[in-house]
Design a protein around this motif. Structure first.
Motif, PDB file in Angstrom:
ATOM      1  N   GLN A  86       0.842  -1.191   0.000  1.00 42.65           N
ATOM      2  CA  GLN A  86       0.000   0.000   0.000  1.00 42.65           C
ATOM      3  C   GLN A  86       0.883   1.249   0.000  1.00 42.65           C
TER       4      GLN A  86
ATOM      5  N   LEU B 100       1.095   5.556  -0.176  1.00 40.51           N
ATOM      6  CA  LEU B 100       0.447   6.862  -0.062  1.00 40.51           C
ATOM      7  C   LEU B 100       1.063   7.808  -1.078  1.00 40.51           C
TER       8      LEU B 100
ATOM      9  N   CYS C  93       0.357   2.105   5.472  1.00 46.57           N
ATOM     10  CA  CYS C  93       1.158   2.225   4.239  1.00 46.57           C
ATOM     11  C   CYS C  93       2.603   1.801   4.488  1.00 46.57           C
TER      12      CYS C  93
END
Length: 314
Positions: free
Chosen positions: A2, A4, A61
């Protein structure tokens, strides 16, 4: 993984988010107006000047792209430094594995402009939190909506001639925005990229004068670009040198273009600094052939045309 992306609605961010998704990453798009976000990835609220919002946006993240700046603010250097400190602390607290930052080219031995000094300071401050930072340093990024490119495109389109002082001979190494995105994704995971700064540019090293001439030629226009030494200003009528000084050029941008003049003024101060690639090591880490300047210009104009504003150049 993940990721950002700060500045997800900006010039580079709105292209990076879908490219990351296509590469198989889970994207969290940080924006101050998540309700208005229509891009790729999951919109999440975040403001780099609000530590709590940054911590919340980073939760879960593993890496982040830092693509924000405050060039539209007269006090941009102070604001950008404060934001970098806030983000670095939040990233460390979140246990982030990597920050990827898009900064600016320029020789540290040169007398850098305030804008380029600020880019270097942000680079340093992001690394002080302890999270490894990978920096890409770019000069002019060519693509529809990019501030430097829009200044070039709109002035070339709307003026019959351009008269430039000594900064017109300054060398720069423009790069297409799609190639910047490709590099940004390519440096995300390699362990050897952690803590490194890489110069990125296209294959063409051009003066600002040559950039404007070639941008006009791609559009099928002949726009004379006449270099005039500053010492000769006293011998030329005011109408011919109205674009020479930063103050006059700022006025021309306000009158003739739709770019943010405050942000443009910050960039104009960097025109005296040569911004070319000094280290090509990025080419072995992320091997591909970046597009040349003329092709990058054509791609930017085609994208602009697809938005329904101008015809595609022949």
């Amino acid at each position: 993984m993940q990721i950002l992306v700060t500045g997800a609605t900006g010039f580079v961010g709105r292209r990076l988010c879908p490219a990351l998704r296509q590469a198989g990453y889970t994207v969290r798009a940080m924006t101050r107006r998540p309700g208005d976000y229509r891009g790729a990835g999951k919109a999440t609220y975040g403001d780099v000047h609000d530590a709590d919002s940054v911590r919340a946006a980073l939760d879960g993240c593993e890496a982040a792209y830092y693509l924000v700046h405050s060039l539209d603010d007269p006090d941009f250097a102070r604001r950008d430094a404060a934001a970098a400190r806030t983000f670095a602390r939040a990233a460390a607290e979140a246990g982030l594995r990597r920050i990827v930052y898009l900064g600016g080219l320029g020789d540290d031995q040169d007398k850098l402009s305030e804008h380029l000094r600020s880019r270097r300071e942000v680079e340093r401050l992001l690394g002080r939190g302890g999270v490894p930072v990978t920096t890409l340093r770019a000069g002019i990024v060519v693509g529809d909506g990019g501030l430097s490119w829009e200044m070039t495109r709109q002035l070339v389109e709307r003026l019959p001639a351009l008269i430039t002082p000594s900064w017109g001979r300054t060398r720069t190494q423009p790069i297409a925005v799609d190639d910047v995105v490709r590099y940004l994704i390519g440096v995300l995971e390699p362990p050897e990229a952690a803590g490194r700064a890489y110069d990125v540019g296209g294959p063409d090293v051009l003066s600002y004068n040559d950039m404007m001439r070639r941008a006009a030629a791609v559009q099928g226009r002949l726009v004379p670009v006449v270099p005039v030494p500053l010492l000769s200003l006293a011998l030329t009528p005011p109408v011919s040198w109205c674009l020479l000084t930063p103050a006059w050029l700022s006025a021309a941008l306000w009158l003739l273009t739709d770019v943010d003049v405050q942000a443009a003024r910050a960039l104009l101060g960097s025109m005296a600094n040569e911004v070319v690639v000094r280290d090509n090591s990025i080419r072995s880490l992320v091997p591909f052939e970046p597009m040349g300047y003329d092709r990058a210009v054509l791609a930017a104009l085609a994208e602009h045309a697809r938005a329904g504003r101008d015809p595609v150049p022949a």
